[in-house]
Design an enzyme around this catalytic site. Structure first.
Site, PDB file in Angstrom:
ATOM      1  CG  ASP A  46      -4.595  -7.590  -5.464  1.00 36.00           C
ATOM      2  OD1 ASP A  46      -4.574  -8.745  -4.988  1.00 36.00           O
ATOM      3  OD2 ASP A  46      -4.388  -6.582  -4.783  1.00 36.00           O
ATOM      4  CG  HIS A  91      -1.953  -1.006   1.297  1.00 32.57           C
ATOM      5  ND1 HIS A  91      -2.046  -1.921   2.313  1.00 32.57           N
ATOM      6  CD2 HIS A  91      -2.976  -1.281   0.447  1.00 32.57           C
ATOM      7  CE1 HIS A  91      -3.078  -2.717   2.106  1.00 32.57           C
ATOM      8  NE2 HIS A  91      -3.664  -2.355   0.977  1.00 32.57           N
TER       9      HIS A  91
END
Length: 198
Positions: free
Chosen positions: A146, A33
């Site tokens: 992802d 992140h």
């Protein structure tokens, strides 16, 4: 860092922002992140991070309930990186309106892990579509970790001609080689060792 809890406060805060970079998260922030945020900083834009654990992308209630959460720690990390805005919406704030754009789900959603996670990508696209309508960012940042999610979101944005550019960012791994993931916080030392061999 301004913390915003609803759409009205958010719209007011972003009123004078011309170029906005958006990093959507479900919290439990890790180095992956943080790398997205650092990438956003290179684009010389104001940065908004959201933390919202989206129940619609979980097929099992226990999975949603046990998803790692640590808001206090997340806020500390975001302040250290000097993020401009943090959006902490309630469920109602995201789902109490009908979006203008209908979700586009490419057939790719039925392949890879989409075969085994029924409704997952529909839930992801639903919430991202709503965030895009609320926030209207110039850029949105996702990691290659992802890959299927990133591809489907990009296809939706292109198909619906949404004026947001997807910025694809490299996968960040821990020292043991495992890709950074919030769910890793639920693994013990033995399980992490097994994961490093995969």
């Amino acid at each position: 860092m301004k913390i915003l809890y609803n759409k009205n406060d958010l719209n007011e805060a972003l009123n004078d922002v011309s170029v906005l970079g958006f990093v959507p998260t479900m919290g439990g922030l890790h180095n992956g992140h943080l790398s997205l945020i650092k990438k956003a900083k290179l684009y010389k834009c104001k940065i908004l991070v959201s933390i919202f654990v989206n129940s619609k992308q979980f097929s099992k209630k226990d999975d949603f309930k046990n998803y790692p959460r640590n808001l206090k720690n997340d806020i500390k990390k975001l302040k250290k990186l000097r993020v401009n805005y943090l959006y902490l919406p309630a469920y109602k704030d995201i789902y109490d309106f009908k979006p203008k754009n209908k979700i586009f789900i490419d057939n790719f959603s039925k392949q890879l892990c989409g075969k085994f996670r029924k409704g997952h990508f529909k839930g992801v696209l639903n919430v991202v579509n709503r965030f895009l309508e609320i926030i209207k960012p110039k850029f949105i940042y996702f990691g290659f970790k992802d890959f299927q999610q990133l591809t489907l979101i990009n296809l939706h944005i292109l198909k619906r001609k949404i004026n947001t550019k997807v910025i694809k960012c490299k996968t960040i791994r821990d020292i043991n080689g495992v890709a950074c993931s919030t769910r890793n916080f639920n693994l013990n030392t033995k399980q992490l060792k097994i994961a490093s061999k995969v």
